[in-house]
Design an enzyme around this catalytic site. Structure first.
Site, PDB file in Angstrom:
ATOM      1  N   LYS A  55      19.715  10.464   3.889  1.00  0.00           N
ATOM      2  CA  LYS A  55      20.930   9.648   3.911  1.00  0.00           C
ATOM      3  C   LYS A  55      21.454   9.532   2.485  1.00  0.00           C
ATOM      4  O   LYS A  55      20.759   9.053   1.591  1.00  0.00           O
ATOM      5  CB  LYS A  55      20.644   8.260   4.494  1.00  0.00           C
ATOM      6  CG  LYS A  55      21.886   7.351   4.488  1.00  0.00           C
ATOM      7  CD  LYS A  55      21.706   6.089   5.305  1.00  0.00           C
ATOM      8  CE  LYS A  55      22.942   5.220   5.265  1.00  0.00           C
ATOM      9  NZ  LYS A  55      22.837   4.003   6.079  1.00  0.00           N
TER      10      LYS A  55
ATOM     11  N   ASP B  22      25.278  -5.758  10.686  1.00  0.00           N
ATOM     12  CA  ASP B  22      26.145  -4.726  11.284  1.00  0.00           C
ATOM     13  C   ASP B  22      25.464  -4.195  12.544  1.00  0.00           C
ATOM     14  O   ASP B  22      25.301  -2.992  12.740  1.00  0.00           O
ATOM     15  CB  ASP B  22      26.395  -3.595  10.274  1.00  0.00           C
ATOM     16  CG  ASP B  22      27.568  -2.703  10.667  1.00  0.00           C
ATOM     17  OD1 ASP B  22      28.388  -3.122  11.513  1.00  0.00           O
ATOM     18  OD2 ASP B  22      27.660  -1.584  10.131  1.00  0.00           O
TER      19      ASP B  22
HETATM   20  P1  ADP Z   1      26.206   4.610   7.945  1.00  0.00           P
HETATM   21  O1  ADP Z   1      25.741   3.684   6.884  1.00  0.00           O
HETATM   22  O2  ADP Z   1      27.172   5.624   7.441  1.00  0.00           O
HETATM   23  O3  ADP Z   1      26.702   3.895   9.159  1.00  0.00           O
HETATM   24  P2  ADP Z   1      23.761   5.178   9.412  1.00  0.00           P
HETATM   25  O4  ADP Z   1      22.478   4.929   8.699  1.00  0.00           O
HETATM   26  O5  ADP Z   1      24.197   4.141  10.376  1.00  0.00           O
HETATM   27  O6  ADP Z   1      24.902   5.481   8.335  1.00  0.00           O
HETATM   28  O7  ADP Z   1      23.650   6.592  10.146  1.00  0.00           O
HETATM   29  C1  ADP Z   1      24.782   7.201  10.762  1.00  0.00           C
HETATM   30  C2  ADP Z   1      24.364   8.040  11.962  1.00  0.00           C
HETATM   31  O8  ADP Z   1      23.435   9.059  11.579  1.00  0.00           O
HETATM   32  C3  ADP Z   1      23.643   7.253  13.046  1.00  0.00           C
HETATM   33  O9  ADP Z   1      24.538   6.655  13.949  1.00  0.00           O
HETATM   34  C4  ADP Z   1      22.788   8.322  13.710  1.00  0.00           C
HETATM   35  O10 ADP Z   1      23.561   9.076  14.623  1.00  0.00           O
HETATM   36  C5  ADP Z   1      22.417   9.225  12.550  1.00  0.00           C
HETATM   37  N1  ADP Z   1      21.106   8.831  11.980  1.00  0.00           N
HETATM   38  C6  ADP Z   1      20.894   8.038  10.910  1.00  0.00           C
HETATM   39  N2  ADP Z   1      19.570   7.899  10.645  1.00  0.00           N
HETATM   40  C7  ADP Z   1      18.925   8.631  11.565  1.00  0.00           C
HETATM   41  C8  ADP Z   1      17.528   8.921  11.822  1.00  0.00           C
HETATM   42  N3  ADP Z   1      16.547   8.417  11.058  1.00  0.00           N
HETATM   43  N4  ADP Z   1      17.225   9.728  12.872  1.00  0.00           N
HETATM   44  C9  ADP Z   1      18.212  10.248  13.630  1.00  0.00           C
HETATM   45  N5  ADP Z   1      19.523  10.030  13.447  1.00  0.00           N
HETATM   46  C10 ADP Z   1      19.901   9.234  12.429  1.00  0.00           C
HETATM   47 MG    MG Z   2      25.803   2.876  10.579  1.00  0.00          MG
END
Ligand code: ADP
Ligand code: MG
Length: 389
Positions: free
Chosen positions: A124, A233
Site C-alpha cells: 500500500k 471510515d
Molecule cells: P484507501 O486508503 O485508498 O481506501 P485501502 O487500504 O482501503 O486503501 O485499500 C483499497 C482497496 O484495496 C480495498 O478496498 C481492497 O479492495 C484492496 N486491498 C487493500 N488491502 C488489501 C489486502 N491486504 N488484501 C486484499 N485486498 C486489499
Molecule cells: Mg479504503
C-alpha cells in the site's frame, strides 16, 4: 502516479547513493542544492560522478529539478521515494517483484507484490495530498501554515505519517486478535501486508446470513471501542469479506454439504482516532451502528488494552498526529462530498510542494489510468507482467 519499476534494475550503485542523498537532504532543504547532494552521497568519483547520477535520476523522473527557484536544486519525486522504499523491501527480502495494481484510492495505490517464494503480498503506497486540499477551510489553513514550517504539510511527510500510523495500528490490532491483514513491513510512505483473498463488502451482493454478518460488524465496532479506538471510515470498501468453505457429511441425508463461513476483515487505518479524542462522538456516530455514549462506558473493560494510548506513545508527537489528522479529515470530507466512486481526481495545482511538479506529462497519464481503473472497479485492471525489482 504509476508505479513503474522498469528503471530500477538499470540504476547503478552510485545512482542509489545519490537518490538516498537527495532524500536525506530533503529533511533540511526544500530543494536540495547540488553541493549538499555531493556532500551527502560521498561518492568516490566526486562531483562529476554525482552529476552523472543526477542526470540519470532526473531522466527517469526519480528526482526533479525545479526551475525558476531561488536557488538550483533537486527534490525527490513520488517515483524516487517509491524506488527507495522498494529497494529497502528488496534488500530485506520482503518483496521480489511487483505485479498489478489491485486498487486505487484517490490517495493510495494498492499493488500486488510477491517475494522470492512467490507468496503474494499487498503493497500500500500512501499518496496523501496528491489532490488539492480544498474542502475544510480550517484543515487547509492549518496544513498550509504547518507547511510553511519546513516539511509540515508536504505530501511526502503526510504520506509517511499515514503509513507509520496505519502500520502501528495494524500491528497493535493484530496482537490483540483482531481480524486485520498481517502487517509485514513498513518503509517511508508504504506498507507491506499480507494479501487477503477476499472481496470488499461493496462487491458482495449476497451473503448467506446477513443478520450474522451485521452482528459481527457491530460487534467489531464495539470491540474497537473497548480497546479505545474508533475506525473513522468504517464502510463497505474497508471491510473485506473472506469466505471459508468447508464440506461436512450429513449422515441423516447421506449427502456432502458445503458450508460457507464469511468473515469480515477490517482494513485502512490512517484515520483511526481515540475514544478520548475531542471529536470522538462525531467520529463514532458518523460510522454506522451503536451510539458513542453507550460504547464509551466500555472503554478499557474486561482487561482490554488501550491501543489508542499504546500507539500514541509509540513515537508519534502531538504535532505529527495533528498534521495527519488535518490531512485525513480533508480527505474524508472530500470523499463524503464527491462519493467514494467519484472519478474527478483533482491534482494539487497551486503550489510548489509537489515533488514532481516539473515532471510534466506523467501526471496526466497516471490520471487517465486511474480513471480507467476506477471505472472498471478494483481487481479488474489488465494483467501486466510482474516486474522483478
Ligand atoms: P484507501 O486508503 O485508498 O481506501 P485501502 O487500504 O482501503 O486503501 O485499500 C483499497 C482497496 O484495496 C480495498 O478496498 C481492497 O479492495 C484492496 N486491498 C487493500 N488491502 C488489501 C489486502 N491486504 N488484501 C486484499 N485486498 C486489499
Ligand atoms: Mg479504503
Amino acid at each position: 502516479m504509476k508505479l513503474d519499476t522498469k528503471a530500477m534494475r538499470h540504476l547503478a550503485a552510485e545512482d542509489w547513493k545519490v537518490l538516498a542523498a537527495v532524500e536525506q537532504g530533503t529533511k533540511n532543504h526544500d530543494l536540495v542544492p547540488t553541493a549538499v547532494i555531493e556532500k551527502l552521497s560521498r561518492l568516490r568519483g566526486g562531483p562529476s560522478s554525482v552529476s552523472k547520477s543526477i542526470s540519470a535520476l532526473a531522466k527517469t523522473s526519480l528526482i526533479g529539478r525545479v526551475k525558476e527557484a531561488k536557488y538550483d536544486g533537486y527534490r525527490l519525486t513520488y517515483g524516487g521515494i517509491d524506488y527507495l522504499a522498494l529497494r529497502h523491501y528488496a534488500q530485506q527480502n520482503v518483496v521480489y517483484s511487483v505485479g498489478t495494481r489491485v486498487g486505487v484510492g484517490k490517495e493510495s495505490d494498492i499493488m500486488m507484490v510477491a517475494d522470492h517464494a512467490g507468496t503474494q503480498k499487498i503493497l500500500k503506497i500512501h499518496r496523501l495530498g496528491r489532490i488539492s486540499f480544498r474542502t475544510v477551510k480550517s484543515n487547509r489553513d492549518y496544513l498550509r501554515k504547518s507547511r510553511g514550517q519546513g516539511q509540515g504539510g508536504s505530501w511526502m511527510y503526510l504520506s509517511k505519517l499515514a503509513a507509520m500510523k496505519e502500520y502501528a495500528f495494524m500491528k497493535a490490532l493484530r496482537e490483540e486478535g483482531f481480524d486485520v491483514p498481517e502487517p509485514i513491513a513498513q518503509s517511508r510512505h508504504t506498507i507491506v501486508m499480507a494479501f487477503v483473498d477476499s472481496f470488499p463488502l461493496r462487491q458482495v451482493s449476497e451473503v448467506g446470513d446477513p443478520a450474522g454478518l451485521y452482528a459481527d460488524l457491530i460487534g467489531l465496532i464495539l470491540r474497537l471501542a473497548k480497546y479505545g479506538l474508533i475506525h473513522g471510515d468504517f464502510n463497505e470498501f474497508n471491510i473485506l469479506i473472506r469466505e471459508e468453505r468447508s464440506t461436512s457429511r450429513n449422515e441423516t441425508k447421506g449427502t456432502e454439504e458445503e458450508t460457507i463461513k464469511v468473515t469480515p476483515v477490517l482494513i485502512d487505518f490512517p484515520q483511526m482516532v481515540s475514544m478520548e479524542h475531542a471529536n470522538a462522538e462525531m467520529y463514532f456516530d458518523r460510522d454506522p451502528g451503536p451510539y458513542f455514549k453507550d460504547a464509551k462506558k466500555t472503554v478499557g473493560k474486561d482487561g482490554a488494552r488501550r491501543l489508542d494510548a499504546a500507539v500514541e506513545a509509540s513515537g508519534f508527537t502531538k504535532k505529527m498526529l495533528k498534521d495527519l489528522e488535518a490531512a485525513v479529515a480533508e480527505q474524508l470530507a472530500r470523499r463524503g462530498e464527491e462519493g467514494e466512486d467519484a472519478d474527478a481526481v483533482e491534482e494539487e495545482d497551486d503550489d510548489d510542494d509537489e515533488g514532481d511538479s516539473d515532471v510534466s506529462g506523467e501526471e496526466d497519464e497516471s490520471r487517465e489510468q486511474e480513471k480507467a481503473v476506477q471505472e472498471a472497479g478494483p481487481g479488474t485492471e489488465a494483467k501486466g507482467e510482474p516486474g522483478r525489482i
